[in-house]
Scaffold this active site. Structure first.
Site, PDB file in Angstrom:
ATOM      1  N   CYS A 356       0.871  -1.185   0.000  1.00 58.21           N
ATOM      2  CA  CYS A 356       0.000   0.000   0.000  1.00 58.21           C
ATOM      3  C   CYS A 356       0.904   1.229   0.000  1.00 58.21           C
ATOM      4  O   CYS A 356       1.928   1.249   0.689  1.00 58.21           O
ATOM      5  CB  CYS A 356      -0.915  -0.012   1.229  1.00 58.21           C
ATOM      6  SG  CYS A 356      -2.029   1.389   1.323  1.00 58.21           S
ATOM      7  N   ILE A 357       0.529   2.233  -0.764  1.00 58.99           N
ATOM      8  CA  ILE A 357       1.358   3.434  -0.871  1.00 58.99           C
ATOM      9  C   ILE A 357       0.447   4.655  -0.909  1.00 58.99           C
ATOM     10  O   ILE A 357      -0.629   4.626  -1.509  1.00 58.99           O
ATOM     11  CB  ILE A 357       2.268   3.368  -2.127  1.00 58.99           C
ATOM     12  CG1 ILE A 357       3.240   4.546  -2.151  1.00 58.99           C
ATOM     13  CG2 ILE A 357       1.449   3.287  -3.396  1.00 58.99           C
ATOM     14  CD1 ILE A 357       4.323   4.415  -3.208  1.00 58.99           C
ATOM     15  N   LEU A 358       0.869   5.713  -0.224  1.00 60.64           N
ATOM     16  CA  LEU A 358       0.045   6.917  -0.136  1.00 60.64           C
ATOM     17  C   LEU A 358       0.919   8.132   0.131  1.00 60.64           C
ATOM     18  O   LEU A 358       1.837   8.088   0.947  1.00 60.64           O
ATOM     19  CB  LEU A 358      -0.990   6.786   0.998  1.00 60.64           C
ATOM     20  CG  LEU A 358      -1.764   8.061   1.362  1.00 60.64           C
ATOM     21  CD1 LEU A 358      -2.747   8.425   0.254  1.00 60.64           C
ATOM     22  CD2 LEU A 358      -2.481   7.901   2.690  1.00 60.64           C
ATOM     23  N   THR A 359       0.625   9.207  -0.573  1.00 61.39           N
ATOM     24  CA  THR A 359       1.132  10.540  -0.238  1.00 61.39           C
ATOM     25  C   THR A 359      -0.041  11.352   0.274  1.00 61.39           C
ATOM     26  O   THR A 359      -1.083  11.428  -0.404  1.00 61.39           O
ATOM     27  CB  THR A 359       1.750  11.230  -1.469  1.00 61.39           C
ATOM     28  OG1 THR A 359       2.787  10.415  -2.003  1.00 61.39           O
ATOM     29  CG2 THR A 359       2.336  12.577  -1.076  1.00 61.39           C
ATOM     30  N   GLU A 390       1.766  -4.266  -5.411  1.00 66.81           N
ATOM     31  CA  GLU A 390       0.658  -5.210  -5.339  1.00 66.81           C
ATOM     32  C   GLU A 390      -0.463  -4.757  -6.266  1.00 66.81           C
ATOM     33  O   GLU A 390      -0.814  -3.580  -6.312  1.00 66.81           O
ATOM     34  CB  GLU A 390       0.156  -5.309  -3.900  1.00 66.81           C
ATOM     35  CG  GLU A 390      -0.894  -6.385  -3.685  1.00 66.81           C
ATOM     36  CD  GLU A 390      -1.228  -6.573  -2.215  1.00 66.81           C
ATOM     37  OE1 GLU A 390      -2.377  -6.971  -1.910  1.00 66.81           O
ATOM     38  OE2 GLU A 390      -0.344  -6.318  -1.376  1.00 66.81           O
TER      39      GLU A 390
END
Length: 505
Positions: A356-359, A390
């Protein structure tokens, strides 16, 4: 109404839409009305009705706009002088059942000759494009496919007598809508880049969980540090926060409060000035921290709750033990302020380097997202592995990764041509960038750089791609570009026991 499935059969008459005038007392969920938005009249669907702050409000979704723009509005913003569209009647399901029964009955010609209908289905299935591109194992000549275009010969090390590749290693160049079309034996529609961006803008997240679509955003605003942010999606914060006009989140420990008084009392006692983990990277005002979800459960769960406000497809927010969290912060005199993060499984069976990736929205469009992606691939290089995010990706994640993949592959191919190397191998390109073969091929096909001639497959550096890259470099010179310096990473791949890689149930 749910979208109807596409088919080759002639469509019948459209379902009539009931229209009429209403009052505030006759508002219903599912009807479509004209609503005032930023001084303009827009058509919106009512998703929920309720009392908030002692006032009747409705939760609406604006047609032709992204789901993240849904909002609670007072009922007074609805234009009752214009007709509204009533929701579809309840007997629509009965009509669907009748049509399904009709579809199940084969035609007279197919009843007489069942082989004919079977061969027709075979032709439809064979017409769908396959995931893998055949013939990649052959060498290509150096004939230019187009004027002024540069080329590099592309080969793979797979031969006819080798063992077949695993399912994880097959080329993954089909998105969710295309995959659904392939499953129905219908050729997928082709989109240009402009059409695809427009589809992402109006269609919401590509990875919407069907169980989440009907959920309504529960928080109005959050205050985090010096920023006030409007959430995009639902997040399972305590139900008491639904009536709060502002939810206060400590930007260091990520604890949440529904009132300013307990929040100010907490700030006088909170001593945390950075994420509770090891600082593994520092360059000027940018730092990265590695946090173990098993050792810092409360902090990581608070982080997942926060990220769920801006990620529609995120489902895990409680079981954080099997994950590592890599948080990027900007440093000033008051401490380390969270900018974004990505999570990573301690042991991924599929070889994913990002779960999971978030800015955070207050730091978006400043180049931090590309730094997060670059840092995840730097960790993969240190591990000696190929990495991939993913799947499936969210809409903004897909655009971010495509831009990063395009930049890295184009720069690498330009560097190879300047060195006089006109032959390349897909596996070698992946090893040099720490990207999987699937992602390399996906990028080449998306940029229309993979061509085929009689001798084999060829990568063509088109003038359009080179001009686009030059324009990006010119913008980076004006705005300035942040980059990850590999020498400043102080980190070794962690080794975990079997117990620490699983959920603590």
């Amino acid at each position: 109404m749910a979208p109807r499935e596409t088919s080759h059969e002639p469509s019948g008459t459209p379902v009539p839409v009931e229209r009429g005038f209403i009052t505030v007392e006759s508002l219903r969920i599912g009807m479509k009305a004209i609503v005032e938005k930023d001084g303009e009249k827009r058509k919106a669907e009512i998703l929920s009705i309720g009392q908030r702050g002692g006032q009747l409000k409705v939760y609406v979704h604006y047609e032709d706009f992204n789901k993240r723009l849904d909002e609670w509005i007072p009922a007074t913003r609805i234009d009752f002088s214009r007709e509204v569209e009533w929701p579809a009647p309840d007997d629509a399901d009965k009509k669907d059942k009748k049509t399904n029964k009709k579809k199940e009955v084969p035609g007279k010609a197919d009843q007489k000759n069942p082989k004919r209908s079977r061969s027709k289905l075979d032709r439809e299935i064979s017409a769908t494009p396959s995931d893998a591109t055949p013939g990649l194992g052959r060498r290509a000549s150096s004939k230019a496919p187009g004027k002024g275009n540069k080329e590099i010969v592309v080969t793979t090390e797979v031969t006819d007598g080798s063992t077949p590749r695993a399912e994880d290693e097959e080329i993954d160049v089909v998105d969710l809508q295309d995959a659904a079309a392939v499953a129905k034996a219908v050729p997928p529609a082709e989109y240009s880049r402009e059409e695809e961006i427009e589809k992402l803008r109006t269609g919401g997240s590509m990875t919407q969980n069907q169980t989440e679509i009907s959920r309504v955003r529960n928080l109005e605003k959050i205050q985090m540090g010096k920023f006030e942010v409007e959430p995009w999606y639902f997040s399972p914060y305590p139900i008491d926060f639904v009536d709060s006009e502002m939810v206060y989140i400590c930007e260091f420990c990520l604890c949440y409060f529904g009132d300013v008084t307990p929040f100010e009392r907490h700030r006088t006692k909170c001593t945390l000035l950075h994420p509770p983990g090891n600082e593994i990277y520092r360059d000027r005002d940018i730092s990265f921290f590695e946090i173990d979800g098993r050792r810092q459960r409360t902090w990581c769960r608070n982080l997942c709750l926060l990220s769920k406000l801006f990620l529609d497809h995120k489902t895990l927010y409680y079981d954080v033990d099997p994950f590592l969290f890599y948080c990027m912060c900007v440093r000033d005199d008051y401490g380390y302020h969270l900018v974004g993060y990505f999570s990573k499984e301690k042991e991924s069976a599929e070889g994913y380097n990002v779960a999971c990736i978030l800015t955070l929205p207050q730091y978006q469009r400043k180049g931090f997202g590309k730094l997060l992606i670059d840092f995840s691939y730097l960790l993969s290089k240190r591990e000696g592995k190929l990495g991939s995010p993913e799947k499936p990706l969210s809409d903004l994640g897909l655009l971010g990764y495509r831009a990063y993949w395009q930049e890295k592959i184009v720069d690498l191919l330009v560097e190879l041509t300047e060195e006089g190397k006109h032959e390349a191998n897909i596996e070698d390109l992946g090893e040099m960038t720490a990207m999987t073969t699937n992602d390399v091929l996906h990028t080449l096909q998306n940029l229309n750089m993979l061509r085929y001639n009689r001798a084999g497959h060829v990568i063509v550096l088109t003038n359009a791609v080179l001009q686009q890259r030059e324009q990006q470099k010119a913008k980076e010179k004006v705005k300035g570009k942040r980059s990850i310096i590999a020498e400043k990473l102080i980190w070794k791949p962690p080794v975990f026991s079997a117990a620490s890689r699983t959920w603590n149930w």
